[in-house]
Scaffold this active site. Structure first.
Site, mmCIF file in Angstrom:
data_model
loop_
_atom_site.group_PDB
_atom_site.id
_atom_site.type_symbol
_atom_site.label_atom_id
_atom_site.label_comp_id
_atom_site.label_asym_id
_atom_site.label_seq_id
_atom_site.Cartn_x
_atom_site.Cartn_y
_atom_site.Cartn_z
ATOM 1 C CG HIS A 140 -1.789 -1.207 1.338
ATOM 2 N ND1 HIS A 140 -3.046 -1.330 0.800
ATOM 3 C CD2 HIS A 140 -1.525 -2.389 1.933
ATOM 4 C CE1 HIS A 140 -3.528 -2.535 1.065
ATOM 5 N NE2 HIS A 140 -2.620 -3.202 1.752
ATOM 6 C CB SER A 261 12.457 22.282 -15.009
ATOM 7 O OG SER A 261 11.657 23.435 -15.146
ATOM 8 C CE LYS A 267 11.238 19.412 -10.688
ATOM 9 N NZ LYS A 267 10.043 19.828 -11.436
ATOM 10 C CD GLU A 274 8.185 12.106 -15.047
ATOM 11 O OE1 GLU A 274 7.503 12.728 -14.240
ATOM 12 O OE2 GLU A 274 8.943 12.666 -15.858
#
Ligand code: ARG
Length: 445
Positions: A140, A261, A267, A274
């Site tokens: 979980h 970024s 970043k 992804e």
């Protein structure tokens, strides 16, 4: 109609296979006495020059070329006249397209299988390096029990070992020659499909000519294997995304596999991970789409079957890229052992082991679960760790808890007790690593 019906824009990539299958058919026609040795030689020579033109990007298509098959045949006829016009005896685009497609997929499945193997090797390498690193295991997405990080990495490796087997099974399914089926009824010409199959390196020959031109099971089998592989890559990608957050801080990506970024200079985004995560539905969609094309389709060839190619091509292209990215990302990733160990040192993660201790003392598990839950609650209320609870406090919860409770909570003891088959104890993880390595040594086909 032409814009709608032509497959040339996307089936050009079958040129190598179409040339190989056409050359094999020319040899078959020579053996059958339909082409003279001179005609056959002229055809093979013209096919070689077509191949060179394709390779150089200079092959000239004609506005009337519907697909790669008509383009190659037209090229032969333009060059050779009658000799070229004889090539289509005893064959049809129906058996030809299936042969080309199967040949192309055979190479692709082997390439993908070897990509899976390389990724598996990268995972096994990291597991080897971090054999003794501690990490929290999750259910979980809540910290659940401590594990060796290698145990977790290997839990990504074994699904890939199954994917490897599935890819080889898809290769076997594709490895059947449809040539000689002609349109679907076979042919009156004295061709020998077994010899043609051997010539092209196919392991087997079709049993029924109508099935040979209608069958796309092999494409479905590949897409199913690809969709499952996509799920596994996606789960791996998601974990890399999590691990590389500041919140987890378990891993740092190599700069080559991260992107910045456009506005926030600090970043370092896990774009590759992804994308791995996001490609899975695309692969599953290709499988579903081909099921849709095939279901309810009457025998034998129908133009619907032309819709098999783009799904399969895109699935192969997607997997080639995904496997490469996943392997590169895993080879260059740095795991932060101290961060993982600190997260695994949370004593509450030993709660299951305390419950097991009570079980060894004869307490029914459901009861021991309640006892430990009470201890956890108490520790939380008092703002202490489990091992900071005094013996008197333990006694209030259970009569059978003694010093072993404290011994158990010292680091490592939790882990090394998981000696069951496939468990996270070091010895068991070593066995798993050896088993994963055996997959790497298995022959590819
Ligand atoms: N371009 C067609 C395909 O990809 C080739 C087979 C055409 N056969 C036919 N009978 N029209 O399926």
């Amino acid at each position: 109609m032409q814009a709608f019906g032509d497959s040339l824009p996307f089936d050009q990539r079958l040129w190598r296979e179409d040339i190989a299958a056409t050359a094999a058919h020319a040899r078959a026609l020579e053996r059958a006495g339909i082409l003279t040795p001179e005609e056959r030689a002229a055809i093979e020579e013209a096919l070689a020059s077509a191949a060179a033109a394709f390779e150089a990007g200079t092959f000239e298509f004609d506005g009337a070329d519907e697909d790669i098959h008509s383009a190659v045949e037209r090229y032969l006829t333009d060059r050779l006249g009658d000799a070229g016009a004889k090539i289509h005896a005893g064959r049809s685009r129906n058996d030809l397209v299936a042969a080309d497609f199967r040949l192309w997929l055979k190479a692709a499945t082997l390439r993908i299988a070897s990509g899976i193997r390389d990724l598996l090797a990268a995972l096994a390498g990291q597991a080897e390096t971090h054999r003794d690193a501690l990490a929290p295991g999750y259910t979980h997405l809540q910290r659940a029990q401590p594990i060796l990080f290698a145990h977790h990495l290997l839990a990504h490796a074994f699904p890939l070992a199954r994917d490897f087997d599935r890819m080889l099974a898809a290769h076997r399914a594709a490895d059947v020659s449809p040539l000689g089926a002609a349109a679907f009824a076979g042919t009156s010409l004295p061709l020998d499909p077994v010899a043609t199959a051997a010539d092209l390196g196919f392991a087997r020959v079709f049993d029924n000519a109508a099935d040979a031109v209608s069958d796309r099971d092999f494409a479905l089998e590949f897409l199913a294997a690809g969709a499952i592989l996509g799920v596994h890559l996606s789960r791996l990608g998601e974990e890399i995304v999590l691990w590389t957050t500041s919140e987890f801080g378990f891993a740092v990506l190599d700069d080559a596999y991260a992107q910045g970024s456009s506005i926030m200079p600090q970043k370092k985004n896990p774009d590759a991970a992804e994308l791995l995560r996001a490609k899975a539905p695309r692969l599953a969609a290709h499988l579903v789409a081909l099921h849709g094309v095939l279901h309810g389709l009457p025998l034998t060839y129908n133009k619907d079957l032309q819709e098999d190619k783009e799904h399969l091509f895109d699935a192969v292209d997607t997997l080639d890229l995904c496997l490469d990215a996943a392997r590169g990302m895993l080879e260059g990733i740095t795991f932060r052992r101290s961060r993982m160990a600190a997260a695994a040192a949370d004593e509450f993660l030993a709660a299951t082991d305390v419950a097991d201790l009570l079980v060894r003392r004869g307490v029914p598990f459901r009861e021991s679960h309640g006892v430990v839950a009470g201890l956890v609650r108490r520790a939380l209320e008092e703002g202490v760790t489990l091992s900071e609870l005094p013996p008197e406090a333990l006694a209030e919860h259970s009569e059978v808890l003694d010093d072993e409770f404290y011994a158990l909570l010292t680091e490592g003891a939790w882990l090394e007790s998981k000696v069951s088959e496939g468990g996270t104890a070091l010895e068991r993880v070593r066995e798993q690593l050896a088993e994963a390595r055996r997959t790497l040594e298995a022959p590819a086909a």
